[in-house]
Design a protein around this motif. Sequence first.
Motif, PDB file in Angstrom:
ATOM      1  N   ALA A 165       0.829  -1.209   0.000  1.00 41.37           N
ATOM      2  CA  ALA A 165       0.000   0.000   0.000  1.00 41.37           C
ATOM      3  C   ALA A 165       0.864   1.261   0.000  1.00 41.37           C
ATOM      4  O   ALA A 165       0.435   2.320  -0.460  1.00 41.37           O
ATOM      5  CB  ALA A 165      -0.932   0.003   1.211  1.00 41.37           C
ATOM      6  N   ASN A 166       2.080   1.146   0.557  1.00 38.85           N
ATOM      7  CA  ASN A 166       2.977   2.306   0.583  1.00 38.85           C
ATOM      8  C   ASN A 166       3.787   2.452  -0.691  1.00 38.85           C
ATOM      9  O   ASN A 166       4.249   3.539  -1.018  1.00 38.85           O
ATOM     10  CB  ASN A 166       3.948   2.204   1.762  1.00 38.85           C
ATOM     11  CG  ASN A 166       3.232   2.275   3.086  1.00 38.85           C
ATOM     12  OD1 ASN A 166       2.214   2.936   3.198  1.00 38.85           O
ATOM     13  ND2 ASN A 166       3.746   1.566   4.081  1.00 38.85           N
ATOM     14  N   THR A 167       4.017   1.337  -1.393  1.00 38.76           N
ATOM     15  CA  THR A 167       4.985   1.363  -2.478  1.00 38.76           C
ATOM     16  C   THR A 167       4.403   1.065  -3.845  1.00 38.76           C
ATOM     17  O   THR A 167       4.833   1.652  -4.837  1.00 38.76           O
ATOM     18  CB  THR A 167       6.094   0.314  -2.198  1.00 38.76           C
ATOM     19  OG1 THR A 167       5.461  -0.941  -1.951  1.00 38.76           O
ATOM     20  CG2 THR A 167       6.920   0.722  -0.988  1.00 38.76           C
ATOM     21  N   ALA A 168       3.436   0.145  -3.920  1.00 37.85           N
ATOM     22  CA  ALA A 168       2.999  -0.341  -5.229  1.00 37.85           C
ATOM     23  C   ALA A 168       2.051   0.637  -5.884  1.00 37.85           C
ATOM     24  O   ALA A 168       0.823   0.528  -5.795  1.00 37.85           O
ATOM     25  CB  ALA A 168       2.341  -1.717  -5.082  1.00 37.85           C
ATOM     26  N   GLN A 169       2.628   1.629  -6.539  1.00 35.37           N
ATOM     27  CA  GLN A 169       1.825   2.633  -7.217  1.00 35.37           C
ATOM     28  C   GLN A 169       0.939   1.979  -8.271  1.00 35.37           C
ATOM     29  O   GLN A 169       1.371   1.044  -8.939  1.00 35.37           O
ATOM     30  CB  GLN A 169       2.734   3.664  -7.871  1.00 35.37           C
ATOM     31  CG  GLN A 169       2.385   5.071  -7.480  1.00 35.37           C
ATOM     32  CD  GLN A 169       3.525   6.026  -7.717  1.00 35.37           C
ATOM     33  OE1 GLN A 169       4.676   5.621  -7.692  1.00 35.37           O
ATOM     34  NE2 GLN A 169       3.196   7.276  -7.938  1.00 35.37           N
ATOM     35  N   PRO A 185      -4.805  -1.019  -6.394  1.00 28.85           N
ATOM     36  CA  PRO A 185      -5.976  -0.443  -5.730  1.00 28.85           C
ATOM     37  C   PRO A 185      -5.700   0.015  -4.301  1.00 28.85           C
ATOM     38  O   PRO A 185      -6.369   0.922  -3.820  1.00 28.85           O
ATOM     39  CB  PRO A 185      -6.990  -1.588  -5.740  1.00 28.85           C
ATOM     40  CG  PRO A 185      -6.424  -2.681  -6.539  1.00 28.85           C
ATOM     41  CD  PRO A 185      -5.019  -2.368  -6.894  1.00 28.85           C
ATOM     42  N   ILE A 186      -4.767  -0.639  -3.598  1.00 29.85           N
ATOM     43  CA  ILE A 186      -4.583  -0.255  -2.203  1.00 29.85           C
ATOM     44  C   ILE A 186      -3.524   0.820  -2.039  1.00 29.85           C
ATOM     45  O   ILE A 186      -3.254   1.257  -0.929  1.00 29.85           O
ATOM     46  CB  ILE A 186      -4.226  -1.464  -1.306  1.00 29.85           C
ATOM     47  CG1 ILE A 186      -2.968  -2.159  -1.795  1.00 29.85           C
ATOM     48  CG2 ILE A 186      -5.377  -2.424  -1.219  1.00 29.85           C
ATOM     49  CD1 ILE A 186      -2.456  -3.217  -0.816  1.00 29.85           C
ATOM     50  N   TYR A 187      -2.909   1.268  -3.149  1.00 26.19           N
ATOM     51  CA  TYR A 187      -1.859   2.274  -3.016  1.00 26.19           C
ATOM     52  C   TYR A 187      -2.416   3.527  -2.344  1.00 26.19           C
ATOM     53  O   TYR A 187      -3.420   4.089  -2.782  1.00 26.19           O
ATOM     54  CB  TYR A 187      -1.272   2.635  -4.387  1.00 26.19           C
ATOM     55  CG  TYR A 187      -0.180   3.678  -4.294  1.00 26.19           C
ATOM     56  CD1 TYR A 187       1.030   3.362  -3.678  1.00 26.19           C
ATOM     57  CD2 TYR A 187      -0.363   4.959  -4.773  1.00 26.19           C
ATOM     58  CE1 TYR A 187       2.036   4.304  -3.566  1.00 26.19           C
ATOM     59  CE2 TYR A 187       0.637   5.913  -4.672  1.00 26.19           C
ATOM     60  CZ  TYR A 187       1.831   5.581  -4.066  1.00 26.19           C
ATOM     61  OH  TYR A 187       2.828   6.515  -3.942  1.00 26.19           O
TER      62      TYR A 187
END
Lengths: 479, 100
Positions: free
Chosen positions: A414-418, A421-423
């Motif tokens: 969620a912090n990294t995977a631009q 959906p959860i970014y």
Amino acid sequence: MSDTLYYLISALLSLGVLYGIRLMSQVRTAALGNRVSALCMLAAIVITLYRTQLGDSLVYIIIGLLAGTLISIFMTIKVRMIQMPQMVGLLNGLGGLSSALAALLTLALKRPLGGFEVTTSGLALAVGALTFSGSMVAALKLHGKLSQKPVVYPGHRWLSAFAALVMLALIVLLPLTALSRALALGLLTVAAGLLFGWLFAIRVGGADMPITISLLNSTSGVAAAIAGMALGDILLVAVGGIVGSSGLLLTQIMCRAMNRSLPQVLFGGAAQPQARPEASAAPPAVETAPEVAQAEAPAQEQAVPQDAGPSQEDLPAWLTQAQSVIIIPGYGMAVSQAQEKVKQLLDRLQSAGKKVRFAIHPVAGRMPGHMNVLLAEVDIDYELLCEMDDINPDFAGTDLAIIIGANDVVNPAANTAQGTPIYGMPILDAAQAGRLIICNFDTQPGYAGVDNPLYQPQAKVMLLLGDAKDSLDTMLASL
Amino acid sequence: MSNQIILVLVFIAATLLGYKLIHAVPSLLHTPLMSGMNALSGITLLGIIAVTALPGSTLARLAGLVGIIAAVINVVSGFGVTDRMLRMFRGGHEHTGEDT
């Protein structure tokens, strides 16, 4: 009773209700606050019975009051904490139903009836009807009677837009037509509202339920407030308004915690299932019936991959070496009904002198605050239940994080995977802890469909796959 | 007309005041907050009683009856379940034998 006196009493009772809500801002006084509100409500009902010319409707009213009370006593005693989401869903719906009926009878019977009353009746009919059908669908989904997966009909968006337009057109038409036709138009408004509510709720998946339930909570209050405008009852307007704003606030909080916007939930996302973050982060098994999940669990339990980092033999050492522990519960814990085991684990760890706390993500579970209620039910001290923002800085200094049936809410992607959906979705920083024990059904991505890097074999992460109850037993046995 | 303006103003005032107060409720208590709001939305009972009492057909009376039952369930179960839940929340030294 004069209008002035009733206004005065209404103001006092509204303030009483607001005072009750104020008392709910602290756990110690919350139960008292609820009783203050209940007392104000009782007073309001008694005053209404006193000031209304009941005539021959008395028998219907008495039967209604008695039957409703009896059903309520039964429901209050019977309902289990795991069922609270569908209970709240059902009550949202009944509130909407009652307000819609009040508006319908206003249109049919109240004379004289001015433009303001007709317009607000129409609005209350629409909002009440969509609250009713939407809530019934949501409650049935939560109860497992309807598929928890989003259901999308062909042309779903167009159907929704059509129902919404018909609703609006009828609300505009109502005050322009003769009163003799008002009832027929009102019934059409109800039909359009029911259709819209159904279409809205049927496409919502399990993970979006906290938002849906909060929103319907809000509309049930709004329906009451608008019905109050139609009837000229100031107390309905005030209390309905309070309920409406409460539901709206919770909806905002849920949306923020899931990194979703309200229009996305209302009209968008469901058409592309991968674009729907699973906030409660349960394994996919959650979307099947809990019985199935549990029946399959034993077969899977031993299936820990050979290269999955530390093995279960290290478990006793990990648990004894940790001085500080944070437990992260998710919907998986609720599905496997593992709260009792969590409490046992807490007791064992605490009696060994360890510092144990719980980290609760705002959208863990199927409704706001769901995890807290489940943990309170098994007598876990509420002071140990920490909100995300309070506890996140502490993960770095914590020896061990135990994740029970949670996935996306701890997914560092969620912090990294631009672009996923959860970014951007706020998560619990469990990855910062010294070591992690992850109890999950399997290593499939969570509801959001984004791989969780924590599942990669690494020295500080131990995976206990299978039913949460069994995994907790394994942990308890090793202590 | 003035009456209608008052009603709308009361709605706005209640919404803003409620919003401010509810903001202070910790997320720990959000489930009981929602069930408590269920109970409060049962305030529509006042309305449905008033319209059931209007002169009307038996069909209208029966519709009123359904509405009354629905609203009463909201009020009584709403407050009942909320009370049940709130009594479960115990901290530090409050662990008495009381249970639901």
